[in-house]
Design a protein around this motif. Structure first.
Motif, PDB file in Angstrom:
ATOM      1  N   GLY A  20      15.093   7.271   2.976  1.00  0.00           N
ATOM      2  CA  GLY A  20      14.117   7.196   4.113  1.00  0.00           C
ATOM      3  C   GLY A  20      13.267   5.597   3.968  1.00  0.00           C
ATOM      4  O   GLY A  20      13.289   4.951   4.498  1.00  0.00           O
ATOM      5  N   HIS A  21      12.620   5.712   2.409  1.00  0.00           N
ATOM      6  CA  HIS A  21      11.098   5.334   2.259  1.00  0.00           C
ATOM      7  C   HIS A  21      11.547   3.480   2.475  1.00  0.00           C
ATOM      8  O   HIS A  21      10.629   2.970   2.578  1.00  0.00           O
ATOM      9  CB  HIS A  21      10.130   5.309   1.311  1.00  0.00           C
ATOM     10  N   ASN A  22      12.594   3.092   1.818  1.00  0.00           N
ATOM     11  CA  ASN A  22      12.953   1.687   2.079  1.00  0.00           C
ATOM     12  C   ASN A  22      14.257   1.234   2.984  1.00  0.00           C
ATOM     13  O   ASN A  22      14.346   0.278   2.308  1.00  0.00           O
ATOM     14  CB  ASN A  22      13.592   1.499   0.652  1.00  0.00           C
ATOM     15  N   ASP A  23      15.052   2.187   2.753  1.00  0.00           N
ATOM     16  CA  ASP A  23      16.478   1.591   4.002  1.00  0.00           C
ATOM     17  C   ASP A  23      16.539   2.672   4.960  1.00  0.00           C
ATOM     18  O   ASP A  23      16.102   3.956   5.273  1.00  0.00           O
ATOM     19  CB  ASP A  23      17.384   2.051   2.858  1.00  0.00           C
TER      20      ASP A  23
ATOM     21  N   TRP B  89       0.651   9.313  -5.338  1.00  0.00           N
ATOM     22  CA  TRP B  89       1.564   8.610  -5.303  1.00  0.00           C
ATOM     23  C   TRP B  89       1.977   9.322  -6.989  1.00  0.00           C
ATOM     24  O   TRP B  89       0.653   8.785  -7.566  1.00  0.00           O
ATOM     25  CB  TRP B  89       2.020   7.028  -5.169  1.00  0.00           C
TER      26      TRP B  89
ATOM     27  N   SER C  85      -1.661   9.048   1.301  1.00  0.00           N
ATOM     28  CA  SER C  85      -0.462   9.632   0.613  1.00  0.00           C
ATOM     29  C   SER C  85      -0.782   9.487  -1.185  1.00  0.00           C
ATOM     30  O   SER C  85      -2.248   8.733  -1.444  1.00  0.00           O
ATOM     31  CB  SER C  85       0.626   8.174   0.629  1.00  0.00           C
TER      32      SER C  85
ATOM     33  N   ASN D  95      10.008   3.614   8.897  1.00  0.00           N
ATOM     34  CA  ASN D  95       9.857   5.408   8.297  1.00  0.00           C
ATOM     35  C   ASN D  95       8.681   4.930   7.466  1.00  0.00           C
ATOM     36  O   ASN D  95       7.978   6.441   7.753  1.00  0.00           O
ATOM     37  CB  ASN D  95      10.908   4.843   7.436  1.00  0.00           C
ATOM     38  N   VAL D  96       8.117   4.097   6.987  1.00  0.00           N
ATOM     39  CA  VAL D  96       6.579   4.028   6.218  1.00  0.00           C
ATOM     40  C   VAL D  96       5.493   4.288   7.685  1.00  0.00           C
ATOM     41  O   VAL D  96       4.568   5.343   7.166  1.00  0.00           O
ATOM     42  CB  VAL D  96       6.041   2.872   5.506  1.00  0.00           C
TER      43      VAL D  96
ATOM     44  N   VAL E 290       0.498  -1.097   0.329  1.00  0.00           N
ATOM     45  CA  VAL E 290      -0.315   0.223  -0.086  1.00  0.00           C
ATOM     46  C   VAL E 290       0.728   1.095  -0.031  1.00  0.00           C
ATOM     47  O   VAL E 290       0.660   2.141  -0.641  1.00  0.00           O
ATOM     48  CB  VAL E 290      -0.244  -0.334   0.918  1.00  0.00           C
ATOM     49  N   ALA E 291       1.911   1.112   1.020  1.00  0.00           N
ATOM     50  CA  ALA E 291       2.583   2.741   1.195  1.00  0.00           C
ATOM     51  C   ALA E 291       3.712   2.818   0.379  1.00  0.00           C
ATOM     52  O   ALA E 291       4.668   3.782   0.462  1.00  0.00           O
ATOM     53  CB  ALA E 291       2.766   2.640   2.458  1.00  0.00           C
ATOM     54  N   HIS E 292       4.152   1.784  -0.603  1.00  0.00           N
ATOM     55  CA  HIS E 292       5.077   1.753  -1.486  1.00  0.00           C
ATOM     56  C   HIS E 292       6.651   1.775  -0.891  1.00  0.00           C
ATOM     57  O   HIS E 292       7.590   2.561  -1.287  1.00  0.00           O
ATOM     58  CB  HIS E 292       5.167   2.093  -2.721  1.00  0.00           C
ATOM     59  N   GLY E 293       7.015   1.329   0.706  1.00  0.00           N
ATOM     60  CA  GLY E 293       8.147   1.258   0.884  1.00  0.00           C
ATOM     61  C   GLY E 293       8.152  -0.132   1.984  1.00  0.00           C
ATOM     62  O   GLY E 293       7.518  -1.021   2.633  1.00  0.00           O
ATOM     63  N   ARG E 294       9.489   0.004   1.879  1.00  0.00           N
ATOM     64  CA  ARG E 294      10.194  -1.327   2.269  1.00  0.00           C
ATOM     65  C   ARG E 294      10.743  -1.628   3.857  1.00  0.00           C
ATOM     66  O   ARG E 294      10.652  -2.440   4.876  1.00  0.00           O
ATOM     67  CB  ARG E 294      11.751  -2.180   1.694  1.00  0.00           C
ATOM     68  N   ASN E 295      11.075  -0.298   4.267  1.00  0.00           N
ATOM     69  CA  ASN E 295      11.353   0.285   5.487  1.00  0.00           C
ATOM     70  C   ASN E 295      10.194   0.841   5.957  1.00  0.00           C
ATOM     71  O   ASN E 295       9.461   1.987   6.330  1.00  0.00           O
ATOM     72  CB  ASN E 295      12.491   1.917   5.802  1.00  0.00           C
TER      73      ASN E 295
END
Lengths: 794, 139
Positions: free
Chosen positions: B28-31, B96, B94, A739-740, A731-736
């Motif tokens: 930040g969003h992925n790492d 996109w 959100s 942070n998501v 849903v939020a397109h984030g792996r972290n």
């Protein structure tokens, strides 16, 4: 008989005055004082609405209507209509109609007349809510609303310090009593599980059998006695005479001060008829009656005389309610009705005299009967009712109450004597109010007196004539008003049979004759009595009114002392208090319940994990043995970095990253603060202080450790983790995930957080910019906000 | 602290740190990373520059007052949440926008705007505290 459910019209009737309060200022701007005419339609309509209940209620029917207000707490906006609430609602709306008209004439040309109307209507709505509310909590809300609106009304003339003080005093006394009442209601709700008055009344013994009768009784009494100005809380009512006269007539004679009596009457089936009730109420009511009349005789100001007799009348009502004797209760209901009518009228008359003649001092008034014939006629009618002479409702009330007190088996004689003395003095005041200003030679007054306009005399005339009319149709009055109300008090349907003329030459009639004779005798000696009582009071010197001032001064002094002790401007004191209480908060629950978490066995650490652990410990040791402050600050950083390494190794890279940055910045900023504050490089605290802070620090550390252990030993609820793990990517397109959560799932939270950061920045900036006075050490910036943010971000 | 070595190296160090902070913010969003950490790094960079070359030069370099930056960040973060209104969705839902440039996928999103807001708030607030502490009474 279960109450019938009716539609919401009655609920709207309670809220209507609030709507009128909104409209009032606008209308006043358009029509000036004549806005009173359209505005008076509102209470008149309310009166008509409740008049519709008179018939069914007199047959013993009761009604409820309800709307959910805060359903999760069981709070409803619900009304309960029976004899008692109908009588009160009719009094409030009926007298209210004429008060609005009167206020139109009395405050003619006053720049803030619209505001005054608004306040009056707000009060009217609050009072209607008080007498109609079925739900205990909403009853309490309206109860306190009457205190607040009365504060606004008493302090209406807010430029005079006397009225400000009177307003504040009334608010403190009645508001404080209201809080006791809230506590009482909460005890009732928790003891019985019932929150509606009607269901409580359906099983009258529920409170007496709950085992909590005494606290409930005392707390409810605290509310009722303060509201109804019973001794020793009677002092606020005469002081409230600072208010404009329409307020005195409405709040402090006819309605609000009867709120306490209403509550006692309403709760009578639940709390009454016990030894405690029949001791406390008659004693305090009797004292109030005597003190009130005694103080009234001393006064020369018309309004103050009436105010003190109001206190006395309230005492009489409480005393009669306290007898729990059917005939005396009937007397109480009758007297309540009579008192509202004559006292409302007399207050308005006093106001008219003040308005037209320019003074309220009876020694400076005389011979007004030719100048103000209509007002004079109304004054005569009302005074005769107050004096308890036939053919007025006051006379019937007195007959019935004497009959009741004389026949009361417990303390009949004492109560009767009190009532006779009180009534005789009441007759003296009535005569003084009616005779002194109007008869005798004409005395020059500050203003040339003449009859007031229709707006001013409509109220007194109607109210005093009603007092006569109700007595002439005594039988119907008993059937329609007194009987139903008495039924509410007794908790069972009762019918009363009233007669205007005594049927036989019996005890009450003799007592009445004694009263009149005694009153007439005392009236001839009025001036002498006044001087005597004034002398007695001067001899005593100290009263509750003065006590109130001392009480307030004491509280102010105490808070100043407490502030000096708690907030002495020393950073260290604040830190010790804050962390000391934190330590207590986390340690006490475990200690009290004796439930400590199990100490887990040490797992097999790898050698580098031991190494990092060692570094952290070494950092702490370095802090403790550091010679200078700077060394200590840097050493604290070492320990922080070690913790950050732990975070890194156990799979929290974000947290670890943040921790590194926060530690770095903490060291930098602390070092900067050091240089900024010009602290001595070494710590010069005496050993005891160091030990104390050390103990507090150890306590917090231990407490938090135990808390952490206890939390980790709870079974882990993985619902949220699963949810985030499942939807973070899709849903939020984030792996972290961390942070998501921060920027997306719980974005509004973060918005709040960063608003806090901005504010903290502004505050610290302000603190730094403040020119530090040499005698007060400056505060250091709260670096804790950073740490708090860091933990929030994890 | 104002040694010649430190003063020479400080501008480069600061630039590198700010650059790194932006990198951390954007990934930040992925790492590991994000607005908060990025902001802290950038604030440290400002503090170091201030210690080395004086507060006045930092203020010149920043153009805006740090607290202004902070306030703007808060405004930006709050604004990022309102974009969802155009899609008739709740506040902070959100949005996109993913487009391709030179065969690289570039995701733009309201959480990113929000995160930049967080970054600016932290830089501004912590930076202004640090700078105010470094200032001597005279200025």
């Amino acid at each position: 008989m279960t109450p019938a459910v009716i539609d919401d019209t009655t609920l709207y009737a309670v809220l209507a005055p609030f709507a009128a309060a909104v409209v009032a200022p606008v209308l006043t701007r358009w029509f000036k004082h004549n806005a009173a005419w359209p505005l008076a339609i509102v209470p008149a309509l309310i009166f008509a609405h409740f008049a519709g209940f008179i018939g069914p209620v007199s047959h013993g029917e009761t009604f409820v209507a309800s709307r959910a207000w805060a359903p999760s707490y069981g709070v409803n906006f619900s009304v309960y209509v029976d004899g008692l609430s109908t009588l009160f609602a009719l009094l409030i709306s009926g007298i209210g109609t004429f008060i609005i008209l009167y206020a139109g004439g009395y405050l003619k040309g006053h720049p803030q007349q619209g505001r005054f109307f608004s306040f009056l209507f707000m009060f009217m709505g609050a009072m209607l809510g008080l007498v109609l509310c079925n739900n205990l909590i909403s009853l309490f809300i309206f109860w306190e609303l009457t205190s607040i609106t009365s504060f606004l009304l008493i302090g209406f003339d807010h430029l005079r310090s006397a009225s400000r003080r009177a307003a504040l005093q009334a608010l403190v006394v009645t508001g404080g009593g209201g809080l006791a009442l809230l506590a009482g209601f909460i005890v009732i709700i928790s003891a019985t599980g019932e929150i509606e008055m009607s269901t409580l009344l359906a099983s009258p013994d529920i409170i007496k059998d709950s085992g909590l009768y005494l606290p409930i009784f005392l707390l409810v009494l605290g509310g009722a006695f303060t509201k109804s100005a019973q001794f020793p809380f009677h002092f606020w009512l005469p002081n409230a005479m600072e208010a404009p006269t329409p307020v005195s007539a409405f709040l402090h004679s006819a309605t609000m001060v009867k709120g306490g009596v209403y509550l006692l009457m309403r709760m009578h089936p639940l709390l009454g008829d016990t030894a405690l009730w029949m001791t406390v109420l008659p004693v305090f009511g009797g004292i109030t009656l005597l003190v009130g009349t005694f103080l009234a005789v001393r006064q020369t100001d018309l309004k103050l005389m009436l105010a003190y007799t109001t206190v006395a009348s309230l005492g009489l009502l409480v005393m009669l309610t306290g007898t729990s004797h059917e005939k005396a209760l009937e007397g109480a209901v009758l007297y309540l009705l009579a008192h509202s009518l004559f006292k409302g009228a007399l207050f308005m008359i006093a106001g008219t005299i003040d308005h037209e003649a320019g003074t309220r001092d009876i020694t400076k008034l005389g011979g007004l009967r030719s100048a103000m014939p209509i007002t004079f006629a109304a004054a005569c009618l009302a005074s005769l009712s107050m004096a308890g002479l036939p053919p007025f409702i006051g006379f019937i009330a007195k007959e019935v109450l004497y009959y009741g007190t004389w026949g009361w088996p417990e303390m009949g004689l004492a109560v009767t004597v009190t009532a006779v003395v009180g009534n005789a003095l009441m007759l003296v005041i009535a005569a003084a109010v009616a005779i002194k200003p109007f008869f005798g030679p004409r005395i020059e007054t500050p203003k040339a007196a003449h009859e007031g306009p229709l707006l001013l005399f409509a109220g007194p005339v109607v109210l005093s004539v009603t007092g006569l009319g109700l007595a002439l149709i005594a039988h119907t009055t008993g059937e329609l008003f007194v009987g139903p109300t008495l039924s509410s008090l007794l908790g069972e349907f009762t019918q009363v049979d009233l007669h205007l003329l005594p049927t036989s030459f019996n005890a009450p009639l003799i007592l009445s004759l004694i009263t009149v004779a005694l009153g007439a005798l005392l009236f001839t000696q009025l001036d002498r009595l006044r001087n005597l009582f004034a002398g007695v009071l001067t001899a005593i010197g100290w009263g509750p009114d003065k006590g109130f001032d001392q009480f307030v001064a004491g509280i102010v002094g105490f808070s100043a002392w407490l502030t000096r002790w708690l907030q002495n401007g020393k950073m260290r004191t604040y830190m010790v208090y804050t962390f000391g209480f934190t330590a207590l908060a986390v340690l006490l629950p475990g200690y009290l319940t004796g439930s400590y978490p199990a100490i887990p066995k040490m797992p097999d650490y790898r050698f580098y994990e031991w190494g990092i652990f060692l570094i952290a410990v070494l950092g702490l040791v370095a802090v403790l043995i550091a010679r200078t402050r700077l060394t200590a600050i840097v050493s604290l950083g070492i320990q922080g970095f070690a913790v950050a390494l732990f975070f890194m190794m156990f799979g929290a890279p974000d947290l670890s990253f943040t921790q590194f940055m926060v530690e770095t910045l903490s060291v930098v900023i602390l070092a900067l603060v050091m240089t900024r504050l010009n602290l001595s490089p070494r710590d010069h605290r005496p050993l005891p202080a160091t030990l104390l802070t050390g103990a507090v620090a150890a306590g917090v550390g231990l407490g938090l450790t135990l808390t952490m252990l206890a939390i980790t030993q709870q079974p882990f609820d993985s619902r949220l983790s699963d949810f985030f793990a499942q939807f973070s990517r899709t849903v939020a397109h984030g792996r972290n995930i961390v942070n998501v959560i921060i920027v997306d799932f719980r974005g509004v939270d973060t918005l709040g957080e960063i608003a806090v950061v901005v504010l903290a920045g502004l505050c610290v900036l302000a603190l730094i910019r403040v020119r530090t006075k040499p005698d007060r050490p400056a505060e250091t910036p709260p670096t804790t906000t950073l740490d708090a943010q860091a933990t929030e971000a994890s | 602290m104002r040694t010649i070595i430190f003063r020479t190296i400080a501008p480069y160090l600061t630039s590198l740190m700010v650059l790194f902070s932006v990198f951390v913010l954007l990934r930040g969003h992925n790492d590991p990373g994000g607005g908060f950490i990025g902001g802290l790094i950038a604030a440290s960079a400002l503090a170091i520059f201030g210690i080395a070359c004086g507060v006045a030069s930092v203020r010149r370099a920043m153009v805006f007052h740090p607290m202004t930056v902070s306030g703007f960040g808060l405004f930006m973060a709050a604004l990022a949440g309102t974009l969802s209104f155009f899609q008739s969705e709740a506040y902070m839902t959100s949005q996109w926008l993913i487009f391709h440039m030179f065969d690289v996928e570039i995701p733009l999103s309201t959480p990113l705007v929000f995160d930049i807001g967080v970054y600016l708030v932290v830089v501004g607030a912590i930076g202004s505290i640090a700078l105010a502490l470094e200032e001597r009474e005279s200025d």
